[in-house]
Enzyme design. Sequence first.
Site, PDB file in Angstrom:
ATOM      1  N   GLU A 121      -2.993  29.663  25.313  1.00 34.63           N
ATOM      2  CA  GLU A 121      -4.098  29.055  24.554  1.00 34.63           C
ATOM      3  C   GLU A 121      -3.750  29.025  23.075  1.00 34.63           C
ATOM      4  OE1 GLU A 121      -7.580  31.484  25.251  1.00 34.63           O
ATOM      5  OE2 GLU A 121      -6.963  31.898  27.303  1.00 34.63           O
ATOM      6  N   LYS A 123      -4.005  29.754  19.381  1.00 35.35           N
ATOM      7  CA  LYS A 123      -4.723  30.856  18.720  1.00 35.35           C
ATOM      8  C   LYS A 123      -5.456  30.275  17.515  1.00 35.35           C
ATOM      9  CE  LYS A 123      -4.162  35.615  17.238  1.00 35.35           C
ATOM     10  NZ  LYS A 123      -4.895  35.557  15.971  1.00 35.35           N
ATOM     11  N   ASP A 125      -7.544  29.874  14.216  1.00 35.76           N
ATOM     12  CA  ASP A 125      -7.640  30.681  13.004  1.00 35.76           C
ATOM     13  C   ASP A 125      -9.054  30.596  12.433  1.00 35.76           C
ATOM     14  OD1 ASP A 125      -6.837  32.355  11.068  1.00 35.76           O
ATOM     15  OD2 ASP A 125      -5.582  30.918   9.988  1.00 35.76           O
ATOM     16  N   TYR A 232     -13.467  31.257  24.745  1.00 35.88           N
ATOM     17  CA  TYR A 232     -12.230  31.597  25.443  1.00 35.88           C
ATOM     18  C   TYR A 232     -12.234  32.905  26.234  1.00 35.88           C
ATOM     19  CZ  TYR A 232     -11.395  33.891  20.894  1.00 35.88           C
ATOM     20  OH  TYR A 232     -11.514  34.627  19.761  1.00 35.88           O
ATOM     21  N   LYS A 320       2.869  34.432  17.408  1.00 32.05           N
ATOM     22  CA  LYS A 320       2.489  33.836  16.127  1.00 32.05           C
ATOM     23  C   LYS A 320       3.588  32.918  15.607  1.00 32.05           C
ATOM     24  CE  LYS A 320      -0.684  35.706  13.854  1.00 32.05           C
ATOM     25  NZ  LYS A 320      -1.024  37.075  13.507  1.00 32.05           N
ATOM     26  N   CYS A 414      12.366  63.963  -7.351  1.00 29.24           N
ATOM     27  CA  CYS A 414      11.075  63.301  -7.138  1.00 29.24           C
ATOM     28  C   CYS A 414      10.576  62.715  -8.463  1.00 29.24           C
ATOM     29  CB  CYS A 414      10.066  64.317  -6.596  1.00 29.24           C
ATOM     30  SG  CYS A 414       8.389  63.673  -6.542  1.00 29.24           S
ATOM     31  N   CYS A 417       7.269  64.772  -9.583  1.00 30.72           N
ATOM     32  CA  CYS A 417       7.209  66.184  -9.974  1.00 30.72           C
ATOM     33  C   CYS A 417       8.567  66.730 -10.383  1.00 30.72           C
ATOM     34  CB  CYS A 417       6.630  67.033  -8.835  1.00 30.72           C
ATOM     35  SG  CYS A 417       7.771  67.265  -7.464  1.00 30.72           S
ATOM     36  N   CYS A 432      10.791  64.666  -1.177  1.00 32.34           N
ATOM     37  CA  CYS A 432      10.573  65.569  -2.299  1.00 32.34           C
ATOM     38  C   CYS A 432      10.361  66.971  -1.729  1.00 32.34           C
ATOM     39  CB  CYS A 432       9.334  65.113  -3.056  1.00 32.34           C
ATOM     40  SG  CYS A 432       8.574  66.381  -4.071  1.00 32.34           S
ATOM     41  N   CYS A 438       3.765  69.277  -5.827  1.00 31.39           N
ATOM     42  CA  CYS A 438       3.977  67.882  -6.247  1.00 31.39           C
ATOM     43  C   CYS A 438       2.632  67.168  -6.241  1.00 31.39           C
ATOM     44  CB  CYS A 438       4.956  67.185  -5.300  1.00 31.39           C
ATOM     45  SG  CYS A 438       5.077  65.406  -5.602  1.00 31.39           S
TER      46      CYS A 438
HETATM   47  S1  IVH Z   1      -8.585  36.551  23.239  1.00 29.08           S
HETATM   48  C1  IVH Z   1      -8.756  40.781  24.536  1.00 29.08           C
HETATM   49  N1  IVH Z   1      -8.054  34.028  22.776  1.00 29.08           N
HETATM   50  O1  IVH Z   1      -7.354  36.331  17.782  1.00 29.08           O
HETATM   51  C2  IVH Z   1      -8.512  39.415  24.027  1.00 29.08           C
HETATM   52  N2  IVH Z   1      -8.377  35.460  20.901  1.00 29.08           N
HETATM   53  O2  IVH Z   1      -5.787  38.847  17.516  1.00 29.08           O
HETATM   54  C3  IVH Z   1      -9.364  39.082  22.888  1.00 29.08           C
HETATM   55  N3  IVH Z   1      -8.227  34.349  18.733  1.00 29.08           N
HETATM   56  O3  IVH Z   1      -9.979  38.617  17.515  1.00 29.08           O
HETATM   57  C4  IVH Z   1      -9.084  37.840  22.201  1.00 29.08           C
HETATM   58  N4  IVH Z   1      -7.841  32.324  19.516  1.00 29.08           N
HETATM   59  O4  IVH Z   1     -10.447  36.190  16.828  1.00 29.08           O
HETATM   60  C5  IVH Z   1      -8.300  35.241  22.228  1.00 29.08           C
HETATM   61  N5  IVH Z   1      -7.603  31.777  22.505  1.00 29.08           N
HETATM   62  C6  IVH Z   1      -7.865  32.962  21.978  1.00 29.08           C
HETATM   63  C7  IVH Z   1      -7.941  33.165  20.578  1.00 29.08           C
HETATM   64  C8  IVH Z   1      -8.195  34.432  20.085  1.00 29.08           C
HETATM   65  C9  IVH Z   1      -8.013  33.075  18.421  1.00 29.08           C
HETATM   66  C10 IVH Z   1      -8.431  35.431  17.750  1.00 29.08           C
HETATM   67  C11 IVH Z   1      -9.663  36.269  17.992  1.00 29.08           C
HETATM   68  C12 IVH Z   1      -9.176  37.677  18.166  1.00 29.08           C
HETATM   69  C13 IVH Z   1      -7.823  37.620  17.548  1.00 29.08           C
HETATM   70  C14 IVH Z   1      -6.930  38.638  18.226  1.00 29.08           C
END
Ligand code: IVH
Length: 694
Positions: A121, A123, A125, A232, A320, A414, A417, A432, A438
């Site tokens: 999925e 991610k 932001d 999600y 990421k 150090c 100190c 140190c 210190c």
């Molecule tokens: S699942 C246990 N799915 O990423 C799983 N998170 O680093 C919980 N986020 O706090 C999160 N897109 O704010 C999940 N498709 C996605 C996401 C997602 C963005 C964010 C979310 C979470 C953070 C985790």
Amino acid sequence: MKNVQDLSREEAAAELAALAQKIAAADNAYYQNDAPDLTDAEYDALKHRNAAIEQLFPDLVRVDSPSKRVGAAVQSKFSKIEHRFPMLSLGDVFSIAEVEDFVQSVKRFLNTAENIAFMAEPKIDGLSFAARYENGVFVSGATRGDGVVGEDITENLKTLKQLPLMLPQGVPSVLEVRGEVYMAKRDFLALNERHAAEKKKLFANPRNAAAGSLRQLNPRITAERKLSLWAYTWGEVSERQWTTQAEFFDELEAWGFPVNPLNKVCTTLTEIEDNFKHITEIRAELPYDIDGVVYKVNSIELQNRLGFLTRTPRWAIAHKFPAEQALTRINAIRIQVGRTGALTPVADLEPVNVGGVLVSHATLHNEDEIKRKDIRVGDMAVVQRAGDVIPQVVEVRLDKRPADSVPFEFPTTCPECGAHAIREEDEAIRRCTGGLTCPAQAKERLKHFVSKEAFDIVGLGDKVIEQFYDDGIIKHPADIFTIEERNGGASDDLFAFGDDGLHLERRNGWGKLSVDNLFKAINARRTISLPRFIYALGIPQVGSATALLLAQNYGSFDALQADMTARETAKLVAIDGIGGEMGNDIVEFFNEQHNINEINKLRQYVQVENYVDERRTDSVLSAKTVVFTGTLEQMTRAEAKALAQKCGAKVAGSVSAHTDYVVVGADAGSKAKKAAELGIRTLTEEEFIKMTTV
Ligand code: IVH
């Protein structure tokens, strides 16, 4: 600024008028525009000063005084909602190789060689939310907060057109849908344009704009902002009707939630990699910001078997996008001294914008790292920010090196100190040797002692600790518990003759109120849980997880201290998770005279609670020590271990006289032999499983 007690009546009245105006303006900026023009600390300082002056001149308190405004405190904006199930975060990886490691670890844990299906999925932001439905009706909404407690944003969420307020027949009677609220790129640009025209503060990026818009005390403002969402995952659910993440998405769509069309099931590593490449390519054209791809094991049954680490699931990870980099000059290399005396080099940089954040320092890790990369003062360096980690220097550009540059010489004393700083043979870190003499080490220890996972004393922030240390008010942790006594007299008795108390309330930025609050915060910690106390001591290598293990295994501080003083380590080293070197550090700590003195002093003021174990105590395995050896057939080692712990057993890594049972799997080696030698009862996997059910 004059001390409060030196103000004349006229000056006090004038200042109260000015403060009322300033604080009202700050409140307005914060609440109405979501563009705070003061830092929290500056705002608090104004409120403190206002309170201190009012304390001295009670008849000058104004009708419009900020102290009379109910709910004006910035911190208590929203009421809190405790999540029934914590909202977790995800582990981060940055390369396909690390994704492969993750996939392997999942397979290893599940003891399978077959391919596992993952839901990939984008991610998003933005910021995560939880929406609760009871009998199909939206009843409350919360932000993630710290994952355990979030803010009540029910009214704000209601203004999001994409969020269904009523669900069709047949949904679980209790259903918590979680997802991400975001602001589309276009809507963000339009909002900033409008703000620019109205001379209001601009948001740095869509994420900040979304956060600022959702966390509005006045939901009407949220309604004016264009916010979107993707659903999600779920929290509490009364009857789960889906068995995979893919099925859950189908349900979500049927219920009317927006589900990202880019979500895709991937089964092989090639599919995962191709998908990541594709998402990377279209990233810039997407109408919203993403910062990576999330992979979740598709099967819920497997998710449940995999379970959780402390803060993250074992069944999901975030892949990421690569870290952002920038080129800048190293102006200086500074050496920081930590709690255990470790000298850490830090580069002071010519401030540079790295992916939207101004970076002015980077960690250089240690002496060898500087040598290896030949990092010098004056060099142009490639600086990288990856996720939330401290910025790092990737490399220096030799082609841009100044002609007169010289290699950096790591100090052997150090810088704080002057004591010798030595490096043990197989250690990367120079330390140190000044110990508690210190000042840098002493201050860091104090900061650790009052930190969130330790004594958690609000009011004793880093700056306050440093000032109090420099002024001789708090030199040792035990001093914290005597400051109220040492403060002297009634705290408003400013002119008491011959009174040599500390009078913290006379310090700049402090008043009777803040001092009283500090005392309250301290007094609330005169009783402390065993894990917190152990952690607070700052024993080298002992973090909060180890402190908990020690508490669970010893039950009381006296029991732990008695064994450690006697250098009796059998029980200690039998704890799974405590290695030999860590064990040594723990024993040495308890045999160091200045630590003994500090512990004795502390315990005059602080009551350490015994640890009450909430794991099962009614199982035949409760309080037994179990060792696993060989390969199990029905479950993995990690699963077996978790099962034993649930029954209240202690799982040890090696067989000793303290072991009660050794569970022997296929191809067992020396541990089974040792069990036989010591006459310890061995169990087959079946016998073990049976015992966990009674
Ligand atoms: S699942 C246990 N799915 O990423 C799983 N998170 O680093 C919980 N986020 O706090 C999160 N897109 O704010 C999940 N498709 C996605 C996401 C997602 C963005 C964010 C979310 C979470 C953070 C985790």
